[in-house]
Write a protein that holds these residues in place. Structure first.
Motif, PDB file in Angstrom:
ATOM      1  N   ILE A 543      -3.380  -7.161   1.490  1.00 39.91           N
ATOM      2  CA  ILE A 543      -3.579  -7.136   0.034  1.00 39.91           C
ATOM      3  C   ILE A 543      -4.074  -5.765  -0.407  1.00 39.91           C
ATOM      4  CG2 ILE A 543      -4.992  -8.055  -1.842  1.00 39.91           C
ATOM      5  CD1 ILE A 543      -4.881 -10.778  -0.398  1.00 39.91           C
ATOM      6  N   ALA A 544      -4.932  -5.160   0.390  1.00 42.97           N
ATOM      7  CA  ALA A 544      -5.436  -3.827   0.057  1.00 42.97           C
ATOM      8  C   ALA A 544      -4.309  -2.790   0.056  1.00 42.97           C
ATOM      9  CB  ALA A 544      -6.537  -3.423   1.041  1.00 42.97           C
ATOM     10  N   ILE A 545      -3.384  -2.921   0.982  1.00 43.56           N
ATOM     11  CA  ILE A 545      -2.234  -2.008   1.006  1.00 43.56           C
ATOM     12  C   ILE A 545      -1.399  -2.190  -0.257  1.00 43.56           C
ATOM     13  CG2 ILE A 545      -0.049  -1.508   2.177  1.00 43.56           C
ATOM     14  CD1 ILE A 545      -1.452  -2.263   4.809  1.00 43.56           C
ATOM     15  N   PHE A 546      -1.152  -3.448  -0.644  1.00 43.99           N
ATOM     16  CA  PHE A 546      -0.352  -3.703  -1.846  1.00 43.99           C
ATOM     17  C   PHE A 546      -1.062  -3.169  -3.093  1.00 43.99           C
ATOM     18  CE2 PHE A 546       0.972  -7.678   0.671  1.00 43.99           C
ATOM     19  CZ  PHE A 546       1.978  -6.973   1.308  1.00 43.99           C
ATOM     20  N   ALA A 547      -2.375  -3.315  -3.137  1.00 41.01           N
ATOM     21  CA  ALA A 547      -3.134  -2.807  -4.285  1.00 41.01           C
ATOM     22  C   ALA A 547      -3.027  -1.290  -4.373  1.00 41.01           C
ATOM     23  CB  ALA A 547      -4.596  -3.239  -4.166  1.00 41.01           C
ATOM     24  N   ALA A 548      -3.105  -0.609  -3.232  1.00 41.18           N
ATOM     25  CA  ALA A 548      -2.960   0.847  -3.220  1.00 41.18           C
ATOM     26  C   ALA A 548      -1.560   1.261  -3.649  1.00 41.18           C
ATOM     27  CB  ALA A 548      -3.268   1.378  -1.825  1.00 41.18           C
ATOM     28  N   PHE A 549      -0.585   0.511  -3.215  1.00 38.91           N
ATOM     29  CA  PHE A 549       0.803   0.768  -3.592  1.00 38.91           C
ATOM     30  C   PHE A 549       0.992   0.627  -5.098  1.00 38.91           C
ATOM     31  CE2 PHE A 549       5.078  -1.464  -4.003  1.00 38.91           C
ATOM     32  CZ  PHE A 549       5.828  -0.305  -4.009  1.00 38.91           C
ATOM     33  N   LYS A 550       0.431  -0.411  -5.674  1.00 36.98           N
ATOM     34  CA  LYS A 550       0.550  -0.650  -7.114  1.00 36.98           C
ATOM     35  C   LYS A 550      -0.001   0.523  -7.926  1.00 36.98           C
ATOM     36  CE  LYS A 550       0.950  -2.948 -11.029  1.00 36.98           C
ATOM     37  NZ  LYS A 550       2.269  -3.280 -11.628  1.00 36.98           N
ATOM     38  N   VAL A 551      -1.120   1.045  -7.503  1.00 34.28           N
ATOM     39  CA  VAL A 551      -1.808   2.094  -8.267  1.00 34.28           C
ATOM     40  C   VAL A 551      -1.199   3.469  -8.025  1.00 34.28           C
ATOM     41  CG1 VAL A 551      -4.013   3.294  -8.570  1.00 34.28           C
ATOM     42  CG2 VAL A 551      -3.976   0.805  -8.320  1.00 34.28           C
ATOM     43  N   ASN A 552      -0.707   3.725  -6.808  1.00 30.79           N
ATOM     44  CA  ASN A 552      -0.379   5.095  -6.406  1.00 30.79           C
ATOM     45  C   ASN A 552       1.107   5.361  -6.151  1.00 30.79           C
ATOM     46  OD1 ASN A 552      -3.233   6.309  -5.931  1.00 30.79           O
ATOM     47  ND2 ASN A 552      -3.291   4.339  -4.853  1.00 30.79           N
ATOM     48  N   ARG A 553       1.965   4.370  -6.321  1.00 27.73           N
ATOM     49  CA  ARG A 553       3.390   4.606  -6.066  1.00 27.73           C
ATOM     50  C   ARG A 553       3.929   5.610  -7.067  1.00 27.73           C
ATOM     51  NH1 ARG A 553       6.643  -0.874  -7.749  1.00 27.73           N
ATOM     52  NH2 ARG A 553       8.271   0.194  -6.538  1.00 27.73           N
ATOM     53  N   GLU A 554       4.951   6.348  -6.681  1.00 27.50           N
ATOM     54  CA  GLU A 554       5.603   7.307  -7.561  1.00 27.50           C
ATOM     55  C   GLU A 554       6.946   6.756  -8.000  1.00 27.50           C
ATOM     56  OE1 GLU A 554       5.847  11.041  -5.549  1.00 27.50           O
ATOM     57  OE2 GLU A 554       3.680  11.409  -5.674  1.00 27.50           O
ATOM     58  N   GLY A 555       7.076   6.560  -9.283  1.00 29.60           N
ATOM     59  CA  GLY A 555       8.331   6.049  -9.827  1.00 29.60           C
ATOM     60  C   GLY A 555       8.675   4.677  -9.274  1.00 29.60           C
ATOM     61  N   THR A 556       9.864   4.561  -8.754  1.00 25.48           N
ATOM     62  CA  THR A 556      10.327   3.275  -8.226  1.00 25.48           C
ATOM     63  C   THR A 556      10.352   3.258  -6.697  1.00 25.48           C
ATOM     64  OG1 THR A 556      12.635   4.009  -8.338  1.00 25.48           O
ATOM     65  CG2 THR A 556      11.746   2.844 -10.270  1.00 25.48           C
ATOM     66  N   GLU A 557       9.573   4.133  -6.061  1.00 21.39           N
ATOM     67  CA  GLU A 557       9.624   4.196  -4.602  1.00 21.39           C
ATOM     68  C   GLU A 557       9.237   2.852  -3.990  1.00 21.39           C
ATOM     69  OE1 GLU A 557       6.995   7.027  -2.748  1.00 21.39           O
ATOM     70  OE2 GLU A 557       5.262   6.363  -3.917  1.00 21.39           O
ATOM     71  N   SER A 558       9.826   2.571  -2.867  1.00 21.10           N
ATOM     72  CA  SER A 558       9.572   1.309  -2.178  1.00 21.10           C
ATOM     73  C   SER A 558       8.228   1.343  -1.467  1.00 21.10           C
ATOM     74  CB  SER A 558      10.680   1.039  -1.159  1.00 21.10           C
ATOM     75  OG  SER A 558      10.588   1.963  -0.084  1.00 21.10           O
ATOM     76  N   LEU A 559       7.787   0.165  -1.028  1.00 23.51           N
ATOM     77  CA  LEU A 559       6.524   0.095  -0.277  1.00 23.51           C
ATOM     78  C   LEU A 559       6.593   0.946   0.982  1.00 23.51           C
ATOM     79  CD1 LEU A 559       3.704  -1.164   0.206  1.00 23.51           C
ATOM     80  CD2 LEU A 559       4.869  -3.036   1.377  1.00 23.51           C
ATOM     81  N   GLY A 560       7.709   0.837   1.716  1.00 28.69           N
ATOM     82  CA  GLY A 560       7.842   1.631   2.933  1.00 28.69           C
ATOM     83  C   GLY A 560       7.845   3.118   2.656  1.00 28.69           C
TER      84      GLY A 560
END
Length: 581
Positions: A543-560
């Motif tokens: 869940i912590a990884i997903f939360a970081a992804f939500k806040v810090n992703r660039e554009g439409t980049e995937s989780l991987g």
């Protein structure tokens, strides 16, 4: 064959003395003891079977002075995962009458039957072959079940790769008569049943000089060998994880040839630094006329040069790591007898899991039904076997199994779509549309209690992990985000964890190594994010990884892509700082 005589591993000696995989299996089948000896256990793999025991019952049995509860797992060879409704129904019958009542759809588009007692092994293999199916070469140091995109489509493209799958299954199969003699010959009359898959001595390039096994020779391969056929716009068979991945190159609705990828493999031993997971490398382009011969020559180069002293480093990936792909290609060309063209620029760029309704192009539809972790069973909550029986009996169409352990029903008329969904719901199975995205793209190996290599839970644990992720992902607005979560009970990688967006790999009792940074496209390796993560905090870590992804992703980049970009150290910092749902 090489004239060098290096020290051989114990398994090599067993194969050498086996008389082409026959060993003393026949004598042991007739023996009333409930298990096989160690030498025959190695040979039985070539016939499609592993001996297992119920590890859950070991403690109680020991207290009562008993031994292990032995049984056999039997794996079928089903090229491309294509099977008729009648064949599927018969396998459901077999799992109840001769096994432990459950059936498993595997990550390689085939079926496993578990809990078969030793006395029932021969009748089960006989029944399978009576259905024009086979278990030969489903396991062991040979080419195993060939994966192929399971989508049913009109036009040339899919029919071409399906025909190639069948041709390669024959061309890459062992020729030994031991399978027929042990399992398909009536001991009283001597009459033989034809082996379901059928084989013929089709060999290109440099042969082994062995009349019985012109392709393999009497010691077969140094280690297992896997193949898959897919498309640039649909890498649903994980081409880069295969020993040979054939990327079909399509021009004007016609396959003009294949980019041949070599040297993929997932297994690793963390305590042995010499081992590692690897993605296949682009070797050369083969025309439709060349491809069977080229594949046989790749296998022959591995046969003659793979490591037969140390099984930990015996896969093709280690030979290519030692030689480099250019030297390996040069050797393949020597065996083949001519130079090959370079790969075209085409590469994988999309994946389709073929779930839900998809048009076939002929006015009919296919429906992909997600089967969580591939396990088919009936209980008070849902009746997967009963539901699949009802669909098979009603529609009598071809079933296609996917590389994600699910099934596709083909040739459904437009007017019958509601009837199919009704049959699924009557058995309390969730439809694909009712299945969350995270569950749909998750996958696990069998692990405990039957796999002898398992360190931790996997198949029995992953559903509850997904349960714990669905609500937080929805709160983060990521419920529809596509990413792969794969879980294995040990580092051998049977559920292809090392190229997933996120993977949980059993490392110690109730502890997992968390990998991040692969991707659903399958062409990038994941890296270690955290090691020895206790089972009871795995969900919180994810869940912590997903939360970081939500806040810090660039554009439409995937989780991987996000995890790969930031790297594991920065990801841990971002995960600790991100607000949790």
């Amino acid at each position: 064959m090489s004239t060098d005589t290096p020290k051989l591993s114990p398994v090599e000696k067993i194969k050498t003395a086996s008389h082409y995989l026959k060993g003393t299996i026949g004598e042991e089948v007739a023996d009333p003891v409930d298990h096989f000896n160690k030498d025959n256990l190695q040979l039985l793999k070539f016939h499609g079977s592993y001996q297992q025991d119920d590890r859950d019952s070991r403690g109680a049995a020991k207290k009562e002075g008993g031994g292990k509860s032995y049984s056999m797992m039997l794996r079928l060879r089903i090229p491309g995962g294509r099977i008729t409704s009648d064949q599927f129904l018969s396998m459901l019958d077999a799992c109840e009458e001769l096994g432990n009542s459950t059936m498993k759809i595997t990550t390689r588009q085939t079926i496993q039957l578990h809990g078969i007692l030793k006395d029932n092994l021969q009748p089960t293999i006989k029944r399978i072959n009576d259905l024009a199916l086979s278990t030969l070469a489903a396991c062991g140091d040979v080419n195993r079940n060939i994966m192929c995109c399971p989508a049913k489509r009109t036009g040339n493209v899919h029919s071409q790769i399906e025909a190639l799958t069948d041709e390669l299954t024959t061309a890459m199969a062992p020729q030994t008569s031991a399978y027929h003699e042990l399992w398909l010959t009536d001991p009283e009359t001597g009459e033989k049943t034809l082996e379901g898959g059928g084989t013929a001595p089709v060999v290109h390039g440099r042969v082994s000089g062995d009349e019985v096994e012109p392709l393999y020779g009497s010691t077969y391969l140094p280690r297992k060998f896997k193949m898959g056929i897919g498309f640039p716009d649909d890498n649903c068979v994980d081409l880069y994880t295969q020993d040979i991945g054939l990327l079909a190159i399509v021009r004007d609705d016609n396959v003009i040839g294949y980019n041949v990828l070599v040297g993929g493999g997932m297994g690793t031993t963390p305590s042995a630094a010499k081992t590692f997971p690897a993605l296949a490398k682009r070797m050369a382009f083969a025309t439709p006329e060349q491809v069977v011969g080229v594949c046989q020559c790749v296998l022959q180069v591995q046969r003659d040069n793979g490591n037969r002293a140390d099984r930990k480093v015996a896969r093709l990936k280690y030979l290519i790591a030692d030689w480099g792909v250019e030297k390996f290609r040069s050797e393949v060309e020597k065996y083949y007898g001519e130079k090959l063209a370079d790969c075209t620029p085409d590469d994988v760029h999309e994946v389709d899991d073929h779930m839900g309704w998809q048009p076939q192009g002929d006015g009919k539809w296919s429906y992909g039904l997600n089967i969580e972790n591939g396990r088919l069973y009936d209980n008070d909550d849902q009746q997967l076997k009963a539901g699949l029986r009802a669909v098979c009996r009603e529609f009598k169409t071809e079933i296609r199994m996917t590389g994600h352990q699910s099934v596709i029903f083909t040739d459904i008329e437009e007017a019958d779509k509601a009837k199919l969904i009704s049959l699924i719901k009557q058995s309390h199975m969730p439809t694909t549309e009712e299945t969350s995205t995270v569950r749909r793209w998750s996958m696990s190996c069998v692990a405990l209690p039957t796999c002898g290599l398992a360190i931790t839970e996997s198949e029995r644990r992953l559903p509850s992990i997904i349960d714990g992720l669905e609500a937080p992902l929805a709160k983060l607005g990521l419920a529809k985000e596509r990413f792969t979560i794969r879980m294995t009970g040990c580092p051998n990688g049977c559920a292809r964890p090392y190229n997933a967006d996120i993977a949980l790999v059993g490392k110690a009792k109730d502890k997992y190594t968390v990998f991040t940074g692969g991707g659903w496209l399958g062409n990038r390796l994941a890296v270690v994010y955290k090691d020895l993560v206790p089972d009871d905090i795995v969900i919180d870590e994810l869940i912590a990884i997903f939360a970081a992804f939500k806040v810090n992703r660039e554009g439409t980049e995937s989780l991987g892509d996000f995890c790969s970009r930031v790297g594991p150290e920065d990801l841990a910092v971002l995960a600790a700082a991100a607000p949790k749902p």
